[in-house]
Enzyme design. Structure first.
Site, PDB file in Angstrom:
ATOM      1  N   CYS A 186       0.815  -1.228   0.000  1.00 56.33           N
ATOM      2  CA  CYS A 186       0.000   0.000   0.000  1.00 56.33           C
ATOM      3  C   CYS A 186       0.851   1.283   0.000  1.00 56.33           C
ATOM      4  O   CYS A 186       0.505   2.253  -0.678  1.00 56.33           O
ATOM      5  CB  CYS A 186      -0.981  -0.013   1.157  1.00 56.33           C
ATOM      6  SG  CYS A 186      -0.380  -0.864   2.629  1.00 56.33           S
ATOM      7  N   HIS A 212      -1.953   6.368   4.105  1.00 61.56           N
ATOM      8  CA  HIS A 212      -0.497   6.323   4.272  1.00 61.56           C
ATOM      9  C   HIS A 212       0.094   7.607   3.682  1.00 61.56           C
ATOM     10  O   HIS A 212      -0.188   7.959   2.532  1.00 61.56           O
ATOM     11  CB  HIS A 212       0.105   5.129   3.521  1.00 61.56           C
ATOM     12  CG  HIS A 212      -0.202   3.796   4.132  1.00 61.56           C
ATOM     13  ND1 HIS A 212      -0.852   3.639   5.337  1.00 61.56           N
ATOM     14  CD2 HIS A 212       0.074   2.533   3.702  1.00 61.56           C
ATOM     15  CE1 HIS A 212      -0.957   2.346   5.615  1.00 61.56           C
ATOM     16  NE2 HIS A 212      -0.407   1.660   4.637  1.00 61.56           N
TER      17      HIS A 212
HETATM   18  N1  LIG Z   1      -4.501  -3.574   5.181  1.00 64.06           N
HETATM   19  C1  LIG Z   1      -3.936  -2.975   4.129  1.00 64.06           C
HETATM   20  O1  LIG Z   1      -3.940  -1.734   3.990  1.00 64.06           O
HETATM   21  C2  LIG Z   1      -3.273  -3.802   3.048  1.00 64.06           C
HETATM   22  C3  LIG Z   1      -2.809  -3.140   1.910  1.00 64.06           C
HETATM   23  C4  LIG Z   1      -2.207  -3.862   0.875  1.00 64.06           C
HETATM   24  C5  LIG Z   1      -2.084  -5.229   0.999  1.00 64.06           C
HETATM   25  N2  LIG Z   1      -2.518  -5.880   2.132  1.00 64.06           N
HETATM   26  C6  LIG Z   1      -2.405  -7.356   2.163  1.00 64.06           C
HETATM   27  O2  LIG Z   1      -3.725  -7.878   1.971  1.00 64.06           O
HETATM   28  C7  LIG Z   1      -3.878  -9.109   2.695  1.00 64.06           C
HETATM   29  C8  LIG Z   1      -5.024  -8.969   3.678  1.00 64.06           C
HETATM   30  O3  LIG Z   1      -4.691  -7.961   4.641  1.00 64.06           O
HETATM   31  P1  LIG Z   1      -5.669  -7.524   5.813  1.00 64.06           P
HETATM   32  O4  LIG Z   1      -5.081  -6.270   6.328  1.00 64.06           O
HETATM   33  O5  LIG Z   1      -7.086  -7.547   5.365  1.00 64.06           O
HETATM   34  O6  LIG Z   1      -5.445  -8.750   6.869  1.00 64.06           O
HETATM   35  P2  LIG Z   1      -6.439  -9.316   7.979  1.00 64.06           P
HETATM   36  O7  LIG Z   1      -7.382  -8.272   8.451  1.00 64.06           O
HETATM   37  O8  LIG Z   1      -5.563  -9.988   8.982  1.00 64.06           O
HETATM   38  O9  LIG Z   1      -7.302 -10.454   7.202  1.00 64.06           O
HETATM   39  C9  LIG Z   1      -6.747 -11.692   6.791  1.00 64.06           C
HETATM   40  C10 LIG Z   1      -7.797 -12.584   6.112  1.00 64.06           C
HETATM   41  O10 LIG Z   1      -7.164 -13.819   5.720  1.00 64.06           O
HETATM   42  C11 LIG Z   1      -7.937 -14.913   6.222  1.00 64.06           C
HETATM   43  N3  LIG Z   1      -7.035 -16.038   6.543  1.00 64.06           N
HETATM   44  C12 LIG Z   1      -6.012 -16.051   7.439  1.00 64.06           C
HETATM   45  N4  LIG Z   1      -5.431 -17.272   7.446  1.00 64.06           N
HETATM   46  C13 LIG Z   1      -6.112 -18.033   6.544  1.00 64.06           C
HETATM   47  C14 LIG Z   1      -6.002 -19.392   6.110  1.00 64.06           C
HETATM   48  N5  LIG Z   1      -5.067 -20.221   6.603  1.00 64.06           N
HETATM   49  N6  LIG Z   1      -6.855 -19.832   5.162  1.00 64.06           N
HETATM   50  C15 LIG Z   1      -7.808 -19.016   4.649  1.00 64.06           C
HETATM   51  N7  LIG Z   1      -7.973 -17.729   5.029  1.00 64.06           N
HETATM   52  C16 LIG Z   1      -7.128 -17.246   5.966  1.00 64.06           C
HETATM   53  C17 LIG Z   1      -8.621 -14.387   7.471  1.00 64.06           C
HETATM   54  O11 LIG Z   1      -9.779 -15.192   7.729  1.00 64.06           O
HETATM   55  P3  LIG Z   1     -10.365 -15.424   9.237  1.00 64.06           P
HETATM   56  O12 LIG Z   1     -11.113 -14.169   9.610  1.00 64.06           O
HETATM   57  O13 LIG Z   1     -11.262 -16.596   9.060  1.00 64.06           O
HETATM   58  O14 LIG Z   1      -9.189 -15.679  10.124  1.00 64.06           O
HETATM   59  C18 LIG Z   1      -8.981 -12.967   7.004  1.00 64.06           C
HETATM   60  O15 LIG Z   1     -10.157 -13.010   6.221  1.00 64.06           O
HETATM   61  C19 LIG Z   1      -2.520  -9.373   3.368  1.00 64.06           C
HETATM   62  O16 LIG Z   1      -1.774 -10.264   2.557  1.00 64.06           O
HETATM   63  C20 LIG Z   1      -1.894  -7.981   3.448  1.00 64.06           C
HETATM   64  O17 LIG Z   1      -0.496  -8.032   3.508  1.00 64.06           O
HETATM   65  C21 LIG Z   1      -3.125  -5.193   3.134  1.00 64.06           C
END
Ligand SMILES: NC(=O)c1ccc[n+]([C@@H]2O[C@H](COP(=O)([O-])OP(=O)(O)OC[C@H]3O[C@@H](n4cnc5c(N)ncnc54)[C@H](OP(=O)(O)O)[C@@H]3O)[C@@H](O)[C@H]2O)c1
Length: 358
Positions: free
Chosen positions: A151, A244
């Protein structure tokens, strides 16, 4: 006449911070319809409404009623898959969907730097989608993986794009102030971040450094020639909800004056093919003249979160110029960026539009 139907899509990692942003942005989308949601075994089998701790705005009733599926291509039918999976799961699961013929648009870091995987911001480097052909040939699958960037790197790349196009960036020093929503949900404990700045975000600095070089690099047939500039990044977590902020100092091959750089930013609209797509903002970059902008509180929702705001372009006594950029991390830097990638793939015919009665 058969009306074009909205394309059914699945959201993987639908319960997390980015997954929820997908659900919000896809509500009422003219081309896509959320048909399936999936997450970990912790959530699977429950309705989405029960499994999710909904953070922001209204949870659409039709999505709340869907049963959360496990992330298994055999259990999901949608041809388009938006992935907001944690990186611990994305490495294994996303290729399984591509092998099953699905178009996977992901926010996870796992495949961004693979030589045959496009890392795309549509206005900046739409031509990199040409890698899909090489990827299918190399991996023997009919689907594909298309990634969007870290991001903070997305915000920096958009702000740098017009300057790199016109003046050739030679080196860039970047220091970020990153919002807590970038750490997912529930993310950083409140006692660690309130009234505080954390000068470390795991793996963030190398991601910013290499992803900027790839995104601003050149598509050369079946590969990307990385942009030849060097990048030095500092990443900090700050007590901001969304948005950000990125401070950049740059040296150029052909040094512009500050007014020339400001004009280049003001005039830039990015790739023509992207204009008019449903999620494309009128202005991918907005230059702000106020001395104290951009600010997350005031500017983060510009262009429905898809516009990156830039300000404070001025001379730099060490390098040539410096400036500040700010953009919405879960919209432009994640879910909104993925959806714009998918819209471009529909427009270019790589994702098929289905016409069915009604
Ligand atoms: N937040 C940002 O601004 C941002 C920006 C760019 C990229 N990203 C990337 O986008 C992705 C998601 O980020 P986030 O911030 O949304 O993270 P998050 O809030 O921690 O959400 C993670 C998601 O992945 C699922 N998950 C975790 N372990 C799993 C497994 N073993 N099998 C299937 N599903 C699983 C979780 O499901 P449960 O609820 O069932 O545990 C949840 O839906 C990450 O790779 C992150 O690096 C984030």
């Amino acid at each position: 006449m058969n009306a074009p139907q909205r394309i059914p899509v699945a959201v993987l990692g639908a319960t997390g911070a980015v997954g929820q942003t997908f659900i919000r942005l896809l509500a009422g989308h003219p081309w896509f319809r959320v048909a399936e949601v999936a997450a970990s075994e912790r959530s699977a089998g429950r309705t989405y409404g029960e499994a999710v701790r909904w953070i922001e705005g209204e949870l659409p009733a039709d999505v709340a009623a869907l049963t959360v599926a496990p992330c298994d291509p055999a259990r999901l039918d949608s041809p388009v898959v938006f992935s907001a999976l944690d990186s611990s799961a994305a490495g294994e699961l996303e290729p399984a969907f591509a092998r099953a013929g699905r178009m996977v648009l992901t926010n996870a870091k796992n495949f961004r730097m693979e030589a045959d995987v496009p890392l795309v911001i549509p206005e900046v480097n739409a031509s990199h989608l040409g890698l899909i052909q090489a990827q299918r040939a190399a991996r023997g699958w009919n689907g594909a993986i298309v990634t969007n960037a870290n991001c903070a790197a997305t915000v920096a790349a958009l702000a740098m794009a017009p300057l790199h196009e016109k003046f050739g960036v030679r080196s860039v020093f970047v220091a970020t102030m990153q919002a807590v929503s970038g750490a997912g949900y529930p993310g950083v404990p409140s006692l660690d971040i309130l009234g505080n700045v954390i000068p470390y975000i795991g793996e963030e600095e190398p991601k910013i450094e290499r992803e900027l070089q790839k995104m601003l690099g050149r598509f050369a047939g079946a590969r990307i020639e990385a942009a030849p500039f060097v990048v030095s990044a500092h990443a900090n977590r700050v007590a901001v909800e969304h948005g950000h902020t990125v401070c950049l100092s740059m040296a150029f091959e052909a040094r512009p004056t500050a007014p020339q750089a400001i004009s280049a930013i003001r005039e830039w609209r990015g790739a023509a093919d992207v204009r008019g797509l449903p999620s494309a903002p009128t202005l991918p970059l907005r230059y702000r003249d106020e001395v104290d902008r951009p600010q997350p509180r005031r500017d983060v929702n510009d262009g429905r979160g898809m516009t990156v705001s830039v300000g404070r372009v001025r001379d730099d006594p060490i390098l040539h110029l410096r400036m500040v950029a700010m953009g919405h991390n879960t919209i432009r830097g994640a879910a909104g960026g993925s959806i714009l990638n998918a819209e471009l793939l529909v427009q270019s015919g790589i994702i098929a539009r289905v016409a069915r009665p009604g």
